[in-house]
Design a protein around this motif. Structure first.
Motif, PDB file in Angstrom:
ATOM      1  N   ALA A 433       0.829  -1.210   0.000  1.00 39.69           N
ATOM      2  CA  ALA A 433       0.000   0.000   0.000  1.00 39.69           C
ATOM      3  C   ALA A 433       0.857   1.252   0.000  1.00 39.69           C
ATOM      4  CB  ALA A 433      -0.929  -0.007   1.214  1.00 39.69           C
ATOM      5  N   ALA A 434       2.010   1.199   0.666  1.00 40.50           N
ATOM      6  CA  ALA A 434       2.886   2.370   0.761  1.00 40.50           C
ATOM      7  C   ALA A 434       3.815   2.507  -0.440  1.00 40.50           C
ATOM      8  CB  ALA A 434       3.726   2.286   2.038  1.00 40.50           C
ATOM      9  N   GLN A 435       3.986   1.436  -1.217  1.00 39.02           N
ATOM     10  CA  GLN A 435       4.987   1.446  -2.302  1.00 39.02           C
ATOM     11  C   GLN A 435       4.848   2.596  -3.296  1.00 39.02           C
ATOM     12  OE1 GLN A 435       4.275   0.633  -5.680  1.00 39.02           O
ATOM     13  NE2 GLN A 435       5.990  -0.561  -6.516  1.00 39.02           N
ATOM     14  N   PRO A 436       3.637   2.903  -3.803  1.00 40.43           N
ATOM     15  CA  PRO A 436       3.559   4.025  -4.765  1.00 40.43           C
ATOM     16  C   PRO A 436       3.972   5.360  -4.166  1.00 40.43           C
ATOM     17  CG  PRO A 436       1.358   3.216  -4.192  1.00 40.43           C
ATOM     18  CD  PRO A 436       2.332   2.238  -3.642  1.00 40.43           C
ATOM     19  N   VAL A 444      13.136   4.728  -2.915  1.00 42.56           N
ATOM     20  CA  VAL A 444      13.113   3.388  -3.487  1.00 42.56           C
ATOM     21  C   VAL A 444      13.669   2.369  -2.503  1.00 42.56           C
ATOM     22  CG1 VAL A 444      13.823   2.006  -5.465  1.00 42.56           C
ATOM     23  CG2 VAL A 444      13.433   4.441  -5.736  1.00 42.56           C
ATOM     24  N   GLU A 445      14.689   2.761  -1.740  1.00 46.16           N
ATOM     25  CA  GLU A 445      15.294   1.824  -0.802  1.00 46.16           C
ATOM     26  C   GLU A 445      14.290   1.372   0.252  1.00 46.16           C
ATOM     27  OE1 GLU A 445      18.824   3.436   0.861  1.00 46.16           O
ATOM     28  OE2 GLU A 445      19.924   3.419  -1.034  1.00 46.16           O
ATOM     29  N   SER A 446      13.413   2.269   0.716  1.00 43.27           N
ATOM     30  CA  SER A 446      12.381   1.866   1.670  1.00 43.27           C
ATOM     31  C   SER A 446      11.462   0.821   1.057  1.00 43.27           C
ATOM     32  CB  SER A 446      11.556   3.080   2.109  1.00 43.27           C
ATOM     33  OG  SER A 446      12.306   3.933   2.935  1.00 43.27           O
ATOM     34  N   ALA A 447      11.056   1.042  -0.195  1.00 39.80           N
ATOM     35  CA  ALA A 447      10.168   0.092  -0.859  1.00 39.80           C
ATOM     36  C   ALA A 447      10.828  -1.278  -0.996  1.00 39.80           C
ATOM     37  CB  ALA A 447       9.761   0.627  -2.225  1.00 39.80           C
ATOM     38  N   THR A 448      12.038  -1.322  -1.506  1.00 38.61           N
ATOM     39  CA  THR A 448      12.705  -2.621  -1.717  1.00 38.61           C
ATOM     40  C   THR A 448      12.994  -3.311  -0.383  1.00 38.61           C
ATOM     41  OG1 THR A 448      14.857  -1.496  -1.826  1.00 38.61           O
ATOM     42  CG2 THR A 448      13.731  -1.907  -3.894  1.00 38.61           C
ATOM     43  N   ALA A 475       9.747  -1.554  -8.033  1.00 37.17           N
ATOM     44  CA  ALA A 475      10.701  -0.762  -7.259  1.00 37.17           C
ATOM     45  C   ALA A 475      12.127  -1.026  -7.719  1.00 37.17           C
ATOM     46  CB  ALA A 475      10.564  -1.083  -5.774  1.00 37.17           C
ATOM     47  N   LEU A 476      12.461  -2.279  -7.995  1.00 32.54           N
ATOM     48  CA  LEU A 476      13.813  -2.604  -8.450  1.00 32.54           C
ATOM     49  C   LEU A 476      14.101  -2.013  -9.821  1.00 32.54           C
ATOM     50  CD1 LEU A 476      13.988  -6.308  -7.196  1.00 32.54           C
ATOM     51  CD2 LEU A 476      15.363  -4.384  -6.360  1.00 32.54           C
ATOM     52  N   LEU A 477      13.073  -1.898 -10.653  1.00 32.20           N
ATOM     53  CA  LEU A 477      13.272  -1.245 -11.953  1.00 32.20           C
ATOM     54  C   LEU A 477      13.618   0.223 -11.766  1.00 32.20           C
ATOM     55  CD1 LEU A 477      10.377  -2.754 -14.095  1.00 32.20           C
ATOM     56  CD2 LEU A 477      12.816  -3.219 -14.312  1.00 32.20           C
ATOM     57  N   LEU A 478      12.918   0.890 -10.855  1.00 31.72           N
ATOM     58  CA  LEU A 478      13.216   2.292 -10.601  1.00 31.72           C
ATOM     59  C   LEU A 478      14.601   2.438  -9.993  1.00 31.72           C
ATOM     60  CD1 LEU A 478      11.771   5.021 -10.945  1.00 31.72           C
ATOM     61  CD2 LEU A 478      11.118   4.886  -8.548  1.00 31.72           C
ATOM     62  N   ASP A 479      15.031   1.411  -9.294  1.00 32.89           N
ATOM     63  CA  ASP A 479      16.368   1.406  -8.705  1.00 32.89           C
ATOM     64  C   ASP A 479      17.423   0.962  -9.708  1.00 32.89           C
ATOM     65  OD1 ASP A 479      17.922   1.987  -6.506  1.00 32.89           O
ATOM     66  OD2 ASP A 479      17.944  -0.069  -5.781  1.00 32.89           O
ATOM     67  N   HIS A 480      17.008   0.838 -10.974  1.00 34.51           N
ATOM     68  CA  HIS A 480      17.894   0.458 -12.081  1.00 34.51           C
ATOM     69  C   HIS A 480      18.562  -0.899 -11.824  1.00 34.51           C
ATOM     70  CE1 HIS A 480      20.296   0.991 -15.673  1.00 34.51           C
ATOM     71  NE2 HIS A 480      19.681   2.148 -15.890  1.00 34.51           N
ATOM     72  N   ARG A 663      20.384   9.507  -8.946  1.00 28.71           N
ATOM     73  CA  ARG A 663      21.107   8.471  -8.192  1.00 28.71           C
ATOM     74  C   ARG A 663      20.564   8.335  -6.776  1.00 28.71           C
ATOM     75  NH1 ARG A 663      25.704  10.290  -7.305  1.00 28.71           N
ATOM     76  NH2 ARG A 663      25.964  12.080  -8.693  1.00 28.71           N
ATOM     77  N   ARG A 664      19.982   9.419  -6.249  1.00 26.37           N
ATOM     78  CA  ARG A 664      19.466   9.366  -4.879  1.00 26.37           C
ATOM     79  C   ARG A 664      18.065   8.783  -4.808  1.00 26.37           C
ATOM     80  NH1 ARG A 664      16.691  12.984  -1.460  1.00 26.37           N
ATOM     81  NH2 ARG A 664      16.769  14.711  -2.944  1.00 26.37           N
ATOM     82  N   VAL A 665      17.216   9.086  -5.784  1.00 30.82           N
ATOM     83  CA  VAL A 665      15.801   8.728  -5.637  1.00 30.82           C
ATOM     84  C   VAL A 665      15.319   7.681  -6.621  1.00 30.82           C
ATOM     85  CG1 VAL A 665      15.319  11.042  -4.780  1.00 30.82           C
ATOM     86  CG2 VAL A 665      14.946  10.545  -7.197  1.00 30.82           C
ATOM     87  N   GLY A 666      16.098   7.322  -7.615  1.00 31.25           N
ATOM     88  CA  GLY A 666      15.644   6.330  -8.576  1.00 31.25           C
ATOM     89  C   GLY A 666      15.715   6.857  -9.992  1.00 31.25           C
ATOM     90  N   ASP A 667      15.789   5.935 -10.960  1.00 35.00           N
ATOM     91  CA  ASP A 667      16.045   6.302 -12.350  1.00 35.00           C
ATOM     92  C   ASP A 667      14.779   6.184 -13.180  1.00 35.00           C
ATOM     93  OD1 ASP A 667      17.116   6.832 -14.778  1.00 35.00           O
ATOM     94  OD2 ASP A 667      18.352   5.036 -14.905  1.00 35.00           O
ATOM     95  N   THR A 668      14.314   7.304 -13.733  1.00 31.64           N
ATOM     96  CA  THR A 668      13.194   7.258 -14.687  1.00 31.64           C
ATOM     97  C   THR A 668      13.667   7.660 -16.084  1.00 31.64           C
ATOM     98  OG1 THR A 668      12.568   9.551 -14.298  1.00 31.64           O
ATOM     99  CG2 THR A 668      11.565   7.894 -12.879  1.00 31.64           C
ATOM    100  N   LEU A 669      14.959   7.660 -16.297  1.00 32.04           N
ATOM    101  CA  LEU A 669      15.493   8.169 -17.558  1.00 32.04           C
ATOM    102  C   LEU A 669      15.695   7.067 -18.593  1.00 32.04           C
ATOM    103  CD1 LEU A 669      18.087  10.692 -16.127  1.00 32.04           C
ATOM    104  CD2 LEU A 669      15.865  11.187 -17.101  1.00 32.04           C
ATOM    105  N   ALA A 670      15.012   5.976 -18.432  1.00 32.75           N
ATOM    106  CA  ALA A 670      15.172   4.869 -19.373  1.00 32.75           C
ATOM    107  C   ALA A 670      14.862   5.324 -20.793  1.00 32.75           C
ATOM    108  CB  ALA A 670      14.238   3.729 -18.999  1.00 32.75           C
ATOM    109  N   GLY A 671      15.824   5.207 -21.672  1.00 33.52           N
ATOM    110  CA  GLY A 671      15.588   5.504 -23.069  1.00 33.52           C
ATOM    111  C   GLY A 671      15.472   6.971 -23.394  1.00 33.52           C
ATOM    112  N   GLN A 672      15.706   7.862 -22.445  1.00 36.72           N
ATOM    113  CA  GLN A 672      15.586   9.295 -22.731  1.00 36.72           C
ATOM    114  C   GLN A 672      16.694   9.697 -23.715  1.00 36.72           C
ATOM    115  OE1 GLN A 672      13.261  11.350 -21.674  1.00 36.72           O
ATOM    116  NE2 GLN A 672      14.099  13.111 -22.722  1.00 36.72           N
ATOM    117  N   PRO A 673      16.367  10.027 -24.951  1.00 32.81           N
ATOM    118  CA  PRO A 673      17.409  10.280 -25.951  1.00 32.81           C
ATOM    119  C   PRO A 673      18.074  11.639 -25.741  1.00 32.81           C
ATOM    120  CG  PRO A 673      15.282  10.740 -26.900  1.00 32.81           C
ATOM    121  CD  PRO A 673      15.030  10.217 -25.506  1.00 32.81           C
ATOM    122  N   GLU A 674      19.337  11.673 -25.881  1.00 34.79           N
ATOM    123  CA  GLU A 674      20.126  12.897 -25.912  1.00 34.79           C
ATOM    124  C   GLU A 674      20.247  13.607 -24.568  1.00 34.79           C
ATOM    125  OE1 GLU A 674      21.869  13.666 -28.519  1.00 34.79           O
ATOM    126  OE2 GLU A 674      21.005  12.049 -29.677  1.00 34.79           O
TER     127      GLU A 674
END
Length: 801
Positions: A433-436, A444-448, A475-480, A663-674
């Motif tokens: 329930a708290a994960q989102p 992310v570390e709290s979630a994992t 959560a692990l995906l966001l943690d790259h 690096r501190r909060v998680g990676d959402t830059l997957a595939g972000q070009p340039e």
């Protein structure tokens, strides 16, 4: 002028100076405050407020309340010193806890004690103490301070009602832990000094301005002149002030111990010392607080809340009627057993001093009642978090995020308890329930950690286990960590397929598509997302899932070079999210659309979209997406304004801030070009030079999210359009000037908007125009220019004339 010691009723009435003013018929009695030689750090606002209240033309009764050690007597003494002379007939400060009051009187001897303190002797006709007071105060303009100390304020209300009408103007100030509870009383609560936040602690200059830290440093210097707040001791000093609850008396006692001790040694001592401050704790019995036993019992149980709580939470955890709970909390506040915290929406939250809470928890532990209370606490938050989870996908998402912010520490405490109990299913239920919320907050570390703990303890129920696997994989995906996420997601997909659970299959496939995108397997990602779209029933529900899939598919198609298809998909995603009033998901999709528009050369629209999206995501506290927004804007800035060195420097700082935040909060830059690719980084580095680039990158990495967003949203104009050095402040409109002056106070855009009653985006636009007119590129520069309005060239020009 003469000074004498005035003693009465077997107690001490402090030193009195008697002064006769020219033309006055009656003497002014004035007591010298015993705190005159010590500082009143952090109480300037409260003192000014009290002075304004006490100056009412017709007189009034003020009650200065607060917990023991908060500095009530010191503030009252300061007030008496400063305003006693404003009353034509002077005033008197009476410390009731130094007097031996006679219990034979109905009011406990209060009127008799006050009469003797005023040196009123019965006349030949006799008369009661109240008669003497009415006769003395008749027609007078007088200030009377009754400092109750630890004494209950018995008899004060009756005293006021008996004598107030006789005076021309009477201001009665009572000082104590309890209110009088009478009509016409003005309660003036005194709260502990502000303690440092993590943001304060990270900046030495900011930390030094926090009131509790100022007081600790000031009083320590008085006994140890060489003491300084330094980078080395800042964290320890901050923890000391937090441990001492910001109580001035506790801080001064700690400062005296620092004469021969280091902050670290004192912190270690206090950490193992139950007596960390003055005053009675809630476990010390009914007499300590003046509350009835039932109220004390509830107060002790309220210690289960780690920070603040509202009426609904208190009633919900202990299954009490709402009205009865509200009444009990009001009584506790009136006795200074609980402190209050005003909220922006007008509601109130309650909190307990750390020392009182520690004593209450120990009391529960001794009574073998702590476990059951913690269990009720955990069950309540499991229920509440699941009830508001869906609100994250609709118009109430801001309220849901704010609510979770209030509950976060209690959720962590509940999880710790459930782990101690070995209840894996309950841990899994609460953690999913708290994960989102954790992912939004960049935790992310709290979630994992907690989701992994649940699986370690064991989760037998199939649905609960599947929800845990899915949440941990995301959560692990966001943690790259795609390798770590794959087994959990594969297991979840297999189980959902066996159950023929369409929504579960769609959600896991969406996560697996993200995993493939991270691994740069774009055909696999596109295939998975296409399968999800094909299985979704366009006539049924699942519109949010459709929007999320289209937004992800847009990124994949963009990365494969199909910009036209990507634009169609993400535009449709924005439409779906906005129809559901999910502004946060719409803002995420708009960042992707802004990047696509930038590659097509539509920089004006791209910048508008990106700025609005970044501002909203920052407002929602979506830190991972803020990191992506900084990177997108860095790329857009180089394309639109890349002719000046200042732009490249800003781009480097934004990229550095984005990288540090990511690096501190998680990676959402997957595939972000340039945006963060080696191409752009190399280009920026080449234009600036390696040394200058490294410096700017590191400066960006040290920015807080607030500072980074402010940097990204600041207006950039070509050099030929920059204002000339003149009286630039005079070019601001009235509203722009108001915004700029609030910036000098350190207010954020959101705080500026609230102060002025305007939309936050309007405040941002005003700020951008201010920066343009003043030729500034940061809020710090704006503050400096407003505090020193004339440009540096102006004095030189004047001197030349």
């Amino acid at each position: 002028m003469r000074a004498h010691s005035n003693e009465g009723t077997k107690g001490t009435i402090r030193i009195v100076e008697t002064v006769r003013r020219p033309g006055a018929d009656a003497p002014t009695t004035h007591q010298r405050a015993r705190y005159a030689l010590t500082s009143r750090v952090g109480r300037e606002t409260e003192l000014a407020d009290l002075k304004a209240r006490a100056a009412a033309p017709n007189g009034q009764i003020l009650t200065l309340t607060g917990p023991v050690g908060v500095g009530k007597s010191r503030l009252a003494s300061a007030l008496f010193e400063q305003i006693c002379g404003d009353f034509a007939d002077g005033g008197r400060y009476v410390e009731l806890d130094t007097l031996s009051l006679e219990d034979t009187d109905a009011d406990g001897g209060l009127a008799r004690a006050v009469a003797q303190a005023l040196e009123l002797a019965p006349g030949a006709a006799g008369g009661t103490p109240l008669d003497l007071l009415r006769e003395y105060l008749g027609g007078r303009d007088f200030l009377l301070v009754l400092d109750c100390g630890n004494r209950p304020p018995h008899g004060i209300a009756e005293l006021w009602e008996a004598v107030a009408a006789a005076a021309r103007r009477l201001c009665l100030l009572t000082v104590g832990t309890r209110v009088l509870g009478m009509y016409g009383e003005h309660r003036v609560p005194l709260f502990p000094l502000a303690v440092p936040t993590p943001h304060d602690t990270a900046d030495l200059g900011r930390l030094g301005q926090v009131d509790s830290v100022r007081l600790l440093v000031d009083r320590t210097k008085a006994v140890r002149p060489g003491f300084r707040l330094t980078q080395e001791n800042r964290e320890t000093v901050a923890k000391l002030c937090q441990m001492l609850d910001g109580l001035p008396l506790s801080i001064e006692l700690a400062a005296s111990r620092l004469k021969v001790s280091s902050p670290r040694a004192l912190l270690d001592e206090l950490s193992t010392d139950a007596e960390t401050g003055p005053g009675a704790g809630v476990g010390d019995g009914v007499d300590a607080l003046g509350l009835p036993p039932s109220a004390v019992e509830l107060l002790v149980r309220l210690a289960v809340f780690t920070e603040s709580f509202g009426v609904a939470e208190a009633a919900g955890v202990f299954e009490l009627p709402l009205d009865a709970t509200r009444q009990a909390l009001e009584e506790m506040v009136d006795h200074s057993a609980l402190l209050t915290e005003e909220q922006c929406d007008g509601s109130i939250r309650f909190w307990m001093l750390r020392r009182s809470r520690a004593q209450a928890l120990e009391h529960l532990r001794r009574q073998d009642a702590l476990g059951p209370v913690r269990a009720d606490h955990a069950v309540f938050f499991i229920r509440q978090l699941h009830s508001i989870r869906r609100q994250l996908e609709g118009p109430r998402q801001t309220a849901a995020l704010e609510q979770f912010g209030h509950w976060h520490q209690d959720v962590l405490a509940a999880l710790e308890f459930l782990v101690e109990e070995g209840n894996g299913e309950a841990v899994a239920t609460l953690a999913t329930a708290a994960q989102p919320y954790w992912l939004l907050r960049g935790e992310v570390e709290s979630a994992t950690h907690w989701l992994s703990e649940a699986l370690r303890l064991g989760v037998e129920r199939v649905r609960v286990r599947l929800a845990t696997l899915e949440a941990l994989g995301e959560a692990l995906l966001l943690d790259h960590d795609p390798a770590g996420a794959r087994p959990w997601l594969d297991e979840a997909l297999t189980a959902y397929t066996e159950l023929a659970d369409g929504p579960g299959i769609a959600t896991v496939r969406r996560h697996l598509a993200r995993l493939a995108q991270l691994e740069r397997d774009l055909p696999a990602a596109e295939n998975l997302l296409t399968l999800v779209l094909a299985d979704l029933d366009p006539r049924g529900g699942g519109q949010w899932c459709r929007g999320a899939v289209l937004a992800r598919l847009a990124e994949v198609r963009r990365d494969r070079g199909d910009a036209a298809s990507a634009s169609r998909h993400v535009t449709e995603a924005v439409r779906l999210f906005e129809r559901m009033e999910d502004t946060r998901s719409a803002a995420r999709a708009k960042l992707t659309l802004a990047g696509l528009l930038g590659t097509q050369g539509d920089y004006e629209r791209a910048e508008q979209l990106a700025c609005r999206a970044l501002l909203l995501l920052h407002d929602r506290g979506d830190l991972p997406e803020v990191a992506r927004g900084l990177a997108v804007l860095a790329e857009l800035l180089t394309h639109k304004y890349g002719r000046t060195a200042a732009v490249w420097e800003r781009a480097a700082r934004l990229l550095g801030a984005s990288d540090a935040l990511r690096r501190r909060v998680g990676d959402t830059l997957a595939g972000q070009p340039e945006a963060v690719s080696r191409t752009l980084l190399g280009q920026v580095s080449e234009r600036m030079g390696r040394s200058a680039f490294d410096t700017a990158w590191q400066e960006g990495g040290r920015c807080t999210p607030d500072e980074a967003v402010a940097l990204a949203l600041a207006l950039i104009e070509p050099a030929e359009h920059q204002p000339r050095p003149t009286d630039l402040v005079g070019s601001l409109t009235r509203r722009e000037h108001e915004v700029a002056m609030l910036v000098t106070e350190g207010l954020t855009n959101r705080e500026v908007a609230r102060r002025l009653g305007i939309a936050e985006w309007t405040a941002v636009n005003h700020m951008r125009k201010v920066m343009q007119k003043l030729g500034c590129t940061s809020r710090v520069q704006v503050a400096g220019r407003m505090l020193r309005p004339l440009d540096a060239a102006a004095p030189a020009a004047a001197a030349g004339r």
